[in-house]
Design a protein around this motif. Structure first.
Motif, PDB file in Angstrom:
ATOM      1  N   TYR A 246       0.834  -1.209   0.000  1.00  0.00           N
ATOM      2  CA  TYR A 246       0.000   0.000   0.000  1.00  0.00           C
ATOM      3  C   TYR A 246       0.864   1.252   0.000  1.00  0.00           C
ATOM      4  CZ  TYR A 246      -3.496   3.421   1.481  1.00  0.00           C
ATOM      5  OH  TYR A 246      -4.324   4.527   1.553  1.00  0.00           O
ATOM      6  N   LEU A 247       1.928   1.243   0.788  1.00  0.00           N
ATOM      7  CA  LEU A 247       2.808   2.403   0.864  1.00  0.00           C
ATOM      8  C   LEU A 247       3.785   2.460  -0.302  1.00  0.00           C
ATOM      9  CD1 LEU A 247       3.498   2.426   4.695  1.00  0.00           C
ATOM     10  CD2 LEU A 247       2.271   4.180   3.400  1.00  0.00           C
ATOM     11  N   GLU A 248       4.227   1.305  -0.777  1.00  0.00           N
ATOM     12  CA  GLU A 248       5.118   1.279  -1.941  1.00  0.00           C
ATOM     13  C   GLU A 248       4.469   1.973  -3.137  1.00  0.00           C
ATOM     14  OE1 GLU A 248       7.464  -2.971  -1.125  1.00  0.00           O
ATOM     15  OE2 GLU A 248       6.107  -2.755  -2.827  1.00  0.00           O
ATOM     16  N   GLN A 249       3.165   1.792  -3.283  1.00  0.00           N
ATOM     17  CA  GLN A 249       2.455   2.330  -4.439  1.00  0.00           C
ATOM     18  C   GLN A 249       2.001   3.774  -4.249  1.00  0.00           C
ATOM     19  OE1 GLN A 249      -0.640  -0.627  -4.873  1.00  0.00           O
ATOM     20  NE2 GLN A 249       0.876  -2.276  -5.015  1.00  0.00           N
ATOM     21  N   MET A 250       2.174   4.316  -3.062  1.00  0.00           N
ATOM     22  CA  MET A 250       1.772   5.687  -2.776  1.00  0.00           C
ATOM     23  C   MET A 250       2.805   6.648  -3.360  1.00  0.00           C
ATOM     24  SD  MET A 250       1.017   7.389   0.973  1.00  0.00           S
ATOM     25  CE  MET A 250      -0.335   6.267   1.337  1.00  0.00           C
ATOM     26  N   ALA A 251       2.356   7.593  -4.149  1.00  0.00           N
ATOM     27  CA  ALA A 251       3.297   8.506  -4.819  1.00  0.00           C
ATOM     28  C   ALA A 251       4.068   9.346  -3.819  1.00  0.00           C
ATOM     29  CB  ALA A 251       2.538   9.392  -5.800  1.00  0.00           C
ATOM     30  N   ASP A 252       3.384   9.903  -2.849  1.00  0.00           N
ATOM     31  CA  ASP A 252       4.008  10.790  -1.865  1.00  0.00           C
ATOM     32  C   ASP A 252       4.060  10.075  -0.525  1.00  0.00           C
ATOM     33  OD1 ASP A 252       5.054  12.883  -0.486  1.00  0.00           O
ATOM     34  OD2 ASP A 252       3.262  14.145  -0.557  1.00  0.00           O
ATOM     35  N   ASN A 253       5.083   9.244  -0.338  1.00  0.00           N
ATOM     36  CA  ASN A 253       5.140   8.405   0.860  1.00  0.00           C
ATOM     37  C   ASN A 253       6.330   8.740   1.764  1.00  0.00           C
ATOM     38  OD1 ASN A 253       7.250   7.363  -0.621  1.00  0.00           O
ATOM     39  ND2 ASN A 253       6.416   5.289  -0.806  1.00  0.00           N
ATOM     40  N   HIS A 254       6.924   9.908   1.573  1.00  0.00           N
ATOM     41  CA  HIS A 254       8.043  10.306   2.425  1.00  0.00           C
ATOM     42  C   HIS A 254       7.544  10.551   3.853  1.00  0.00           C
ATOM     43  CE1 HIS A 254      11.983  12.116   3.368  1.00  0.00           C
ATOM     44  NE2 HIS A 254      11.299  12.986   4.090  1.00  0.00           N
ATOM     45  N   HIS A 255       6.542  11.398   3.966  1.00  0.00           N
ATOM     46  CA  HIS A 255       5.893  11.673   5.248  1.00  0.00           C
ATOM     47  C   HIS A 255       4.395  11.579   5.008  1.00  0.00           C
ATOM     48  CE1 HIS A 255       4.214  13.993   8.614  1.00  0.00           C
ATOM     49  NE2 HIS A 255       5.351  13.776   9.253  1.00  0.00           N
ATOM     50  N   VAL A 256       3.724  10.743   5.784  1.00  0.00           N
ATOM     51  CA  VAL A 256       2.304  10.480   5.549  1.00  0.00           C
ATOM     52  C   VAL A 256       1.505  10.847   6.794  1.00  0.00           C
ATOM     53  CG1 VAL A 256       0.570   8.746   4.949  1.00  0.00           C
ATOM     54  CG2 VAL A 256       2.897   8.579   3.991  1.00  0.00           C
ATOM     55  N   ARG A 257       0.441  11.632   6.598  1.00  0.00           N
ATOM     56  CA  ARG A 257      -0.522  11.883   7.663  1.00  0.00           C
ATOM     57  C   ARG A 257      -1.749  11.022   7.348  1.00  0.00           C
ATOM     58  NH1 ARG A 257      -1.023  15.449  11.742  1.00  0.00           N
ATOM     59  NH2 ARG A 257       0.868  16.545  11.063  1.00  0.00           N
ATOM     60  N   LEU A 258      -2.051  10.082   8.211  1.00  0.00           N
ATOM     61  CA  LEU A 258      -3.011   9.036   7.893  1.00  0.00           C
ATOM     62  C   LEU A 258      -4.448   9.550   7.851  1.00  0.00           C
ATOM     63  CD1 LEU A 258      -1.672   6.132  10.158  1.00  0.00           C
ATOM     64  CD2 LEU A 258      -1.024   6.689   7.808  1.00  0.00           C
ATOM     65  N   ASN A 259      -5.163   9.174   6.769  1.00  0.00           N
ATOM     66  CA  ASN A 259      -6.607   9.341   6.741  1.00  0.00           C
ATOM     67  C   ASN A 259      -7.244   7.986   7.059  1.00  0.00           C
ATOM     68  OD1 ASN A 259      -6.639   7.773   4.329  1.00  0.00           O
ATOM     69  ND2 ASN A 259      -6.357   9.606   3.077  1.00  0.00           N
ATOM     70  N   GLU A 260      -8.545   7.919   7.026  1.00  0.00           N
ATOM     71  CA  GLU A 260      -9.216   6.679   7.421  1.00  0.00           C
ATOM     72  C   GLU A 260      -8.889   5.518   6.487  1.00  0.00           C
ATOM     73  OE1 GLU A 260     -10.812   5.946  10.207  1.00  0.00           O
ATOM     74  OE2 GLU A 260     -10.217   7.966  10.844  1.00  0.00           O
ATOM     75  N   VAL A 261      -8.770   5.801   5.200  1.00  0.00           N
ATOM     76  CA  VAL A 261      -8.421   4.743   4.240  1.00  0.00           C
ATOM     77  C   VAL A 261      -7.012   4.224   4.530  1.00  0.00           C
ATOM     78  CG1 VAL A 261      -8.033   4.215   1.803  1.00  0.00           C
ATOM     79  CG2 VAL A 261      -9.961   5.674   2.471  1.00  0.00           C
ATOM     80  N   ASP A 262      -6.083   5.152   4.784  1.00  0.00           N
ATOM     81  CA  ASP A 262      -4.708   4.752   5.115  1.00  0.00           C
ATOM     82  C   ASP A 262      -4.687   3.879   6.366  1.00  0.00           C
ATOM     83  OD1 ASP A 262      -3.821   6.393   3.029  1.00  0.00           O
ATOM     84  OD2 ASP A 262      -3.480   8.107   4.361  1.00  0.00           O
ATOM     85  N   LYS A 263      -5.411   4.309   7.394  1.00  0.00           N
ATOM     86  CA  LYS A 263      -5.421   3.570   8.659  1.00  0.00           C
ATOM     87  C   LYS A 263      -5.916   2.150   8.458  1.00  0.00           C
ATOM     88  CE  LYS A 263      -6.155   7.625  11.627  1.00  0.00           C
ATOM     89  NZ  LYS A 263      -7.131   8.322  12.508  1.00  0.00           N
TER      90      LYS A 263
END
Length: 283
Positions: A246-263
């Motif tokens: 999930y994180l590998e495919q995230m374009a901006d994954n340097h610093h992530v502030r989690l939303n409900e989908v991320d959580k």
């Protein structure tokens, strides 16, 4: 110490599990660059690094410096698993009064040798540590992880030139080539070209390995310890967010502030890791 590839793989799964747990508890943080160094941390702290929580200031200990300080959460998870502090401390990450700030601080965190986060300073300090140990005729090793984006900093190359000139063969530098930095793909910010050839030009013995492979990293460290006349650079071919699709495919994954989908997605990853750990320990 754990020594087999299987046991080191379980150790890496545990580091990844607790890295996700501590960041998830906080709700935001440096996911991408923490996850890409976990296999390397597992190999070092699980097998090669002579450093123990019960005598952390042993003058003959090995040293580890995380120059890319934003990978701190992965280091904290590792130090917890090695007994440097308790699990409740782990979940105080980056909160008021914590001993685990966003970037490692040697004055706050048990097991941290060097305060890092201002990029470039960690490798300079690691080089100084290795030089000091050489002058004292010690056989201990200094290990340092730098980021590919961090190597935009000229200070890093000054340190490398110094290390090469003094033939610091007990300095082993890992370059986390995860291909991304804060502002985007590393090659689009400043194209690093060929890290292996550049490090060789600075007087290092250098090689590139699969940074997701426990066995490849372990073998690279073993080979590094056979080098007697120059410092060593191991370029890790990694993916930012490594080990968590999930994180590998995230374009901006340097610093992530989690939303409900991320959580939800990361909670599922935590459950999967827990099952893998249980299966690995029972194997």
């Amino acid at each position: 110490m754990v020594t087999t590839t299987d046991s080191l793989t379980v150790f890496a799964d545990k580091i990844r599990y607790y890295t996700l747990k501590e960041l998830g508890h906080l709700g935001f943080g440096h996911y991408g660059g923490s996850l890409s160094i976990i296999e390397t941390l597992a190999v070092l702290y699980g097998k090669h690094l002579n450093k123990h929580a019960d005598h952390p200031s042993d003058p003959n200990r090995d040293y580890f410096v995380l120059s890319k300080g934003h990978g701190g959460p992965a280091l904290y998870a590792t130090l917890y698993l090695k007994g440097f502090f308790s699990e409740d401390v782990l979940y105080s990450l980056n909160q008021n009064g914590t001993s685990l700030p966003s970037h490692p601080d040697r004055n706050l965190t048990p097991g941290v040798e060097m305060t890092t986060g201002s990029l470039g300073q960690g490798i300079s300090a690691a080089t100084g540590i290795a030089y000091s140990n050489m002058l004292d005729d010690r056989d201990n090793y200094t290990y340092c992880i730098v980021g590919d984006g961090e190597l935009n900093e000229g200070q890093c190359w000054e340190a490398f030139q110094f290390a090469g000139h003094h033939r610091l063969n007990h300095l082993i530098v890992f370059i986390d080539d995860n291909k991304k930095q804060l502002d985007g793909p590393t090659k689009d910010i400043i194209d690093p070209l060929d890290f292996v050839e550049k490090m060789k030009a600075f007087g290092f013995a250098a090689s590139r390995v699969d940074g997701s492979s426990i066995q490849a990293i372990d073998e690279a460290v073993q080979n590094a310890k056979q080098v007697t006349d120059k410092p060593i650079a191991i370029v890790l071919d990694t993916i930012k967010g490594q080990g968590i699709p999930y994180l590998e495919q995230m374009a901006d994954n340097h610093h992530v502030r989690l939303n409900e989908v991320d959580k939800q997605a990361l909670d599922e990853s935590i459950v999967q890791l827990e099952q893998r750990i249980l299966g690995g320990e029972q194997a």
